[in-house]
Design a protein around this motif. Structure first.
Motif, short mmCIF file in Angstrom:
data_model
loop_
_atom_site.label_atom_id
_atom_site.label_comp_id
_atom_site.label_asym_id
_atom_site.label_seq_id
_atom_site.Cartn_x
_atom_site.Cartn_y
_atom_site.Cartn_z
N MET A 65 0.84 -1.22 0.00
CA MET A 65 -0.06 0.06 0.16
C MET A 65 0.85 1.20 0.12
SD MET A 65 -3.18 -1.03 2.25
CE MET A 65 -1.89 -1.67 3.95
N THR A 66 0.57 2.11 -0.83
CA THR A 66 1.56 3.24 -1.14
C THR A 66 0.76 4.43 -0.45
OG1 THR A 66 0.60 3.77 -3.02
CG2 THR A 66 2.52 2.32 -3.24
N GLY A 67 -0.68 4.52 -0.05
CA GLY A 67 -1.30 5.69 0.66
C GLY A 67 -0.81 5.83 2.12
N ARG A 68 -1.40 6.97 2.72
CA ARG A 68 -0.95 7.30 4.06
C ARG A 68 -2.31 7.17 4.83
NH1 ARG A 68 2.82 5.41 2.45
NH2 ARG A 68 5.18 6.53 2.58
N LEU A 69 -2.21 6.77 6.11
CA LEU A 69 -3.24 6.90 7.19
C LEU A 69 -3.06 8.04 8.14
CD1 LEU A 69 -6.31 6.29 8.37
CD2 LEU A 69 -4.88 4.21 9.37
N ILE A 70 -3.92 8.99 8.08
CA ILE A 70 -3.88 9.95 9.45
C ILE A 70 -4.96 9.93 9.99
CG2 ILE A 70 -3.55 12.55 9.81
CD1 ILE A 70 -2.33 12.80 7.03
N THR A 71 -4.72 9.81 11.36
CA THR A 71 -5.88 9.85 12.24
C THR A 71 -5.80 11.12 13.13
OG1 THR A 71 -4.57 8.16 14.21
CG2 THR A 71 -5.86 7.27 12.41
N GLY B 131 -3.02 5.08 -3.35
CA GLY B 131 -2.28 5.94 -3.01
C GLY B 131 -2.81 7.32 -2.43
N ALA B 132 -4.25 7.24 -1.88
CA ALA B 132 -4.80 8.20 -1.43
C ALA B 132 -4.37 8.47 0.17
CB ALA B 132 -6.29 7.71 -1.23
N VAL B 133 -4.55 9.67 0.77
CA VAL B 133 -4.43 10.10 2.02
C VAL B 133 -6.05 9.77 2.58
CG1 VAL B 133 -3.92 11.75 3.64
CG2 VAL B 133 -2.55 11.64 1.75
N VAL B 134 -5.95 8.94 3.61
CA VAL B 134 -6.94 8.49 4.48
C VAL B 134 -6.90 9.50 5.72
CG1 VAL B 134 -8.52 6.98 5.54
CG2 VAL B 134 -7.31 6.45 3.65
N LEU B 135 -8.05 10.23 6.02
CA LEU B 135 -8.14 10.96 7.27
C LEU B 135 -9.22 10.45 7.94
CD1 LEU B 135 -7.27 13.38 8.95
CD2 LEU B 135 -8.74 14.83 7.71
N SER B 136 -9.01 9.88 9.43
CA SER B 136 -9.87 9.22 9.93
C SER B 136 -10.17 9.98 11.32
CB SER B 136 -9.42 7.81 10.28
OG SER B 136 -10.63 6.90 11.00
N ASP B 137 -11.41 10.42 11.59
CA ASP B 137 -11.91 10.85 12.79
C ASP B 137 -11.95 9.39 13.71
OD1 ASP B 137 -13.27 11.80 15.28
OD2 ASP B 137 -14.85 12.84 13.75
N ARG B 138 -10.89 9.27 14.48
CA ARG B 138 -10.61 8.04 15.33
C ARG B 138 -10.43 7.05 14.67
NH1 ARG B 138 -11.78 9.79 20.56
NH2 ARG B 138 -13.63 10.99 20.71
N PHE B 139 -9.52 6.19 15.40
CA PHE B 139 -9.18 4.93 14.77
C PHE B 139 -8.75 3.83 16.08
CE2 PHE B 139 -6.50 1.69 12.08
CZ PHE B 139 -7.65 1.44 11.41
N THR B 140 -7.95 3.12 16.02
CA THR B 140 -7.74 1.97 16.88
C THR B 140 -7.09 2.71 18.22
OG1 THR B 140 -5.55 1.45 15.98
CG2 THR B 140 -7.28 -0.15 15.27
N ASP B 141 -6.55 3.54 18.35
CA ASP B 141 -5.99 4.15 19.58
C ASP B 141 -7.16 4.39 20.38
OD1 ASP B 141 -3.08 4.37 19.33
OD2 ASP B 141 -3.56 5.45 17.48
N ALA B 142 -8.40 4.92 19.72
CA ALA B 142 -9.30 5.15 20.57
C ALA B 142 -9.94 3.98 21.40
CB ALA B 142 -10.79 5.67 19.72
N SER B 143 -9.74 2.71 20.96
CA SER B 143 -10.24 1.59 21.75
C SER B 143 -9.13 1.40 22.97
CB SER B 143 -10.09 0.48 20.90
OG SER B 143 -11.58 0.25 20.37
N PHE B 144 -8.14 1.75 22.67
CA PHE B 144 -7.04 1.57 23.73
C PHE B 144 -7.21 2.59 24.79
CE2 PHE B 144 -4.23 -0.56 20.42
CZ PHE B 144 -3.68 -1.36 21.20
#
Length: 208
Positions: free
Chosen positions: A1-7, A89-102
């Motif tokens: 995967m070449t994209g980036r995930l920003i949370t 190759g998209a940038v994904v911007l997520s309102d919360r991700f796994t850190d929210a469960s921790f």
């Protein structure tokens, strides 16, 4: 995967909705494909789960059920939206991700972090490239959140619960400092936006 995930992470009333809109505009201005998602939710299945998780009528939901529902929503989101977007190759911007469960189910509910990490590996299999934490004192955040209208099931929790959530987020930052940028969300909105810009520009500038 070449994209980036920003949370984007943070407690109640931290201003995530405002920050998401600002970040989305800044990222899109770079000329890259941007995909925005939220948790829980982001898919038809996830949105149905979100209604259960936030409905005050389900006040008796046990911690284990809450955790599994969160990861059920997340697993669908990863497979239906996030992974395909990253593959393009998209940038994904997520309102919360796994850190929210921790933070919420781990710190808040007391579920063992190792169990959450196992679900993270199995149900998701990906981690954020950059995580932004909007941090502010609990009393200030709750005053903002509860001033918006009727509280949802999570917002009805005790101040002690949210103190544990905040502490858990801070532990996540200490464990993986290279991935995190902490933003003081108690500042005026113009200063918060400037801090978000600096964090984002620095990350992109570093060749992320």
């Amino acid at each position: 995967m070449t994209g980036r995930l920003i949370t984007l992470e943070g407690g109640e009333g931290a201003g995530k909705s405002t920050a998401m809109a600002h970040l989305a505009a800044r990222i899109a201005a770079r000329g890259v494909e941007l995909v925005q998602v939220r948790e829980p939710g982001g898919t038809a299945t996830g949105e149905a789960i979100r209604k259960v998780l936030l409905d005050p009528a389900h006040a008796g939901l046990c911690a284990e059920t809450e955790l599994l529902l969160m990861f059920a929503s997340r697993a669908q989101l990863v497979r239906e939206t996030i992974r395909p977007a990253l593959a393009r190759g998209a940038v994904v911007l997520s309102d919360r991700f796994t850190d929210a469960s921790f933070a919420y189910q781990g710190g808040g509910r007391g579920i063992d972090a190792g169990r959450i990490a196992e679900l993270e590996r199995w149900a998701c299999g990906i981690k954020p490239d950059l995580s932004l934490l909007l941090d502010l004192p609990i009393d200030q955040g709750l005053a903002r959140a509860r001033g918006r209208g009727p509280a949802d099931r999570i917002e009805n929790e005790s101040d002690g619960f949210f103190e544990r959530v905040r502490s858990a987020y801070r532990r996540r930052v200490a464990e993986e400092p290279a991935r995190w940028r902490v933003i003081d969300a108690s500042q005026p909105v113009e200063q918060v936006r400037a801090a978000l810009d600096a964090a984002l520009d620095g990350w992109f500038g570093a060749g992320a």
